[in-house]
Write an enzyme that holds these catalytic residues in place. Structure first.
Site, PDB file in Angstrom:
ATOM      1  N   ASN A 106       0.525  -0.869   0.215  1.00  0.00           N
ATOM      2  CA  ASN A 106      -0.238  -0.177  -0.116  1.00  0.00           C
ATOM      3  C   ASN A 106       0.855   1.825  -0.149  1.00  0.00           C
ATOM      4  OD1 ASN A 106      -2.168   2.335   1.838  1.00  0.00           O
ATOM      5  ND2 ASN A 106      -3.161   0.539   0.164  1.00  0.00           N
ATOM      6  N   GLY A 111      -2.774   1.566   4.640  1.00  0.00           N
ATOM      7  CA  GLY A 111      -1.451   1.983   4.833  1.00  0.00           C
ATOM      8  C   GLY A 111      -1.018   3.410   4.154  1.00  0.00           C
ATOM      9  N   ARG A 123      -1.444   4.931   0.949  1.00  0.00           N
ATOM     10  CA  ARG A 123      -2.517   5.609   0.181  1.00  0.00           C
ATOM     11  C   ARG A 123      -3.469   5.316   0.895  1.00  0.00           C
ATOM     12  NH1 ARG A 123      -5.966   3.742  -3.497  1.00  0.00           N
ATOM     13  NH2 ARG A 123      -5.720   4.625  -5.848  1.00  0.00           N
ATOM     14  N   CYS A 124      -3.874   4.282   1.929  1.00  0.00           N
ATOM     15  CA  CYS A 124      -5.078   4.495   2.262  1.00  0.00           C
ATOM     16  C   CYS A 124      -5.384   5.748   3.344  1.00  0.00           C
ATOM     17  CB  CYS A 124      -5.621   3.218   3.289  1.00  0.00           C
ATOM     18  SG  CYS A 124      -5.349   1.068   2.262  1.00  0.00           S
ATOM     19  N   MET A 125      -4.682   6.604   4.219  1.00  0.00           N
ATOM     20  CA  MET A 125      -4.923   7.177   4.276  1.00  0.00           C
ATOM     21  C   MET A 125      -5.294   8.417   3.753  1.00  0.00           C
ATOM     22  SD  MET A 125      -2.873   6.327   8.460  1.00  0.00           S
ATOM     23  CE  MET A 125      -0.799   6.097   7.244  1.00  0.00           C
TER      24      MET A 125
END
Length: 411
Positions: free
Chosen positions: A355, A398, A400-402
């Site tokens: 990620n 990770g 990218r998710c945040m």
């Protein structure tokens, strides 16, 4: 500058939305973790320090960082919709009417707007309200359940409830009830915040659907190619819906190719960006666990067409060939998570080794704990900026998710 402009995964990141984890994380308990889609309980003070460190990295590399909770409060104030926003939250939280609804509304409206927004994210415990025992009728069957309004501990993964595509976005119908209220916040921002008042963006798909899609499955590979994962949290029907919308509005969207990639439907691989991310023009991270013994994976490539469906669909199991053809590159470097090791790969994928967040072509932000994956990225010529991750990673997402980009430079 338009409100939204994202035509790649790797163009220089200019503006991005985040949410700093708050007390909603401390409202997790072992008994309700599964209900709220968590496998562990992050230690909030450290999680906040780690999130602040990620934000500093983004700012030091030229990105303007906006906080979703602040944007929501500003949108509520600009639209004068405090009561309406609260009412919609109460309805979707299962408190549409009755004595508890009335008590919640009175209590939450008494707070200033910033605090009300934070409280709706944190959740409202039963012991915070004085409701007569005779009036206790709750949407939650268990009388010992502690909340009238559930917390939203996944809010710090801002990529999933909404995702930018070109000069527009999807405002997503989330799969699980525990996260469905999250996309209401960005919906409110796009309707009422002054930064979006010009209306110079498209909503490719709103949250008022029965089929589901989440932003972690949406990857912008180029100014005309989109990849979307068919996953535990995104269904094929929703992908076709997005493709048709983009193709119909191709004069605005520019997209003429949507690649649907079927990944295993399990908790370990919940979204496409947990197993595949773009790190450079011709380089991707990939978790080897999504490929079969022959290195194959099911893909369907969609293009616009003048037929009843509005599109054509071609099938392949050769991911590398599909990506090369779509991107117009002669070679493609697929970099395996955990160096493809039988033990290291699934361990580092669990803590989001795949990620990555590209901030310019060939430069990515990753969790420091995935040191084998990071070393291999560096060996392949990628500059890796590591961010600390002992507690944030417990939420199973990770860098990218945040982050939900609003503006990237064209490439």
């Amino acid at each position: 500058m338009p409100a939204i402009h994202v035509f790649s995964e790797i163009g220089k990141l200019r503006r991005v939305i985040v949410h700093r984890p708050g007390r909603e994380v401390e409202n997790l308990t072992p008994a309700i973790m599964k209900r709220l889609l968590f496998d562990d309980i992050p230690y909030l003070p450290i999680a906040q320090k780690e999130h602040d460190a990620l934000v500093r990295i983004l700012q030091e590399n030229g990105a303007e960082v906006l906080y979703l909770e602040q944007l929501t409060s500003q949108a509520i104030a600009a639209g004068r919709i405090k009561s309406a926003f609260l009412e919609k939250n109460l309805q979707e939280a299962g408190q549409a009417s009755g004595a508890i609804h009335d008590a919640l509304k009175e209590y939450l409206l008494s707070l200033d707007t910033d605090r009300m927004v934070s409280k709706l994210i944190e959740g409202v415990r039963k012991n915070e309200l004085d409701v007569k025992a005779d009036d206790l009728v709750s949407a939650v069957d268990d009388p010992h359940y502690p909340f009238y309004i559930d917390p939203l501990p996944s809010m710090y993964f801002t990529r999933d409830p909404q995702a930018s595509i070109g000069e527009g976005l999807t405002i997503n119908r989330m799969t699980f009830a525990a996260r469905q209220r999250e996309s209401m916040f960005m919906e409110t921002v796009t309707k009422y915040h002054p930064s979006f008042a010009r209306g110079d963006f498209s909503v490719w798909r709103n949250r008022d659907h029965q089929t589901h899609i989440e932003g972690g499955d949406e990857l912008i590979l180029s100014d005309h190619v989109l990849a979307i994962g068919i996953s535990q949290r995104t269904c094929a029907a929703a992908i076709q819906d997005v493709a048709k919308k983009l193709f119909v509005d191709s004069g605005q969207s520019h997209f003429d190719t949507v690649i649907a990639i079927k990944i295993p439907e399990n908790r370990a691989m919940m979204h496409l960006d947990t197993v595949l991310t773009m790190v450079n023009f011709d380089q991707f991270t990939v978790h080897p666990g999504i490929l079969d013994a022959g290195g194959k994976i099911d893909t369907w490539t969609m293009h616009p067409a003048d037929n009843a469906q509005g599109l054509t669909i071609s099938y392949s199991q050769d991911l590398k060939s599909v990506l090369k053809n779509a991107l117009g590159v002669s070679e493609l470097d697929l970099i395996p998570t955990g160096a493809g090791d039988l033990i290291t790969a699934p361990r580092e994928q669990w803590t989001d080794g795949s990620n990555t967040l590209a901030i310019v072509p060939g430069v990515v932000v990753t969790y420091d704990r995935n040191y084998v994956s990071n070393a291999l990225l560096q060996h392949h010529g990628i500059k890796v900026i590591e961010t600390v991750s002992s507690e944030l990673s417990r939420g199973r997402g990770g860098p990218r998710c945040m982050t939900m980009p609003l503006i990237r430079d064209d490439i």
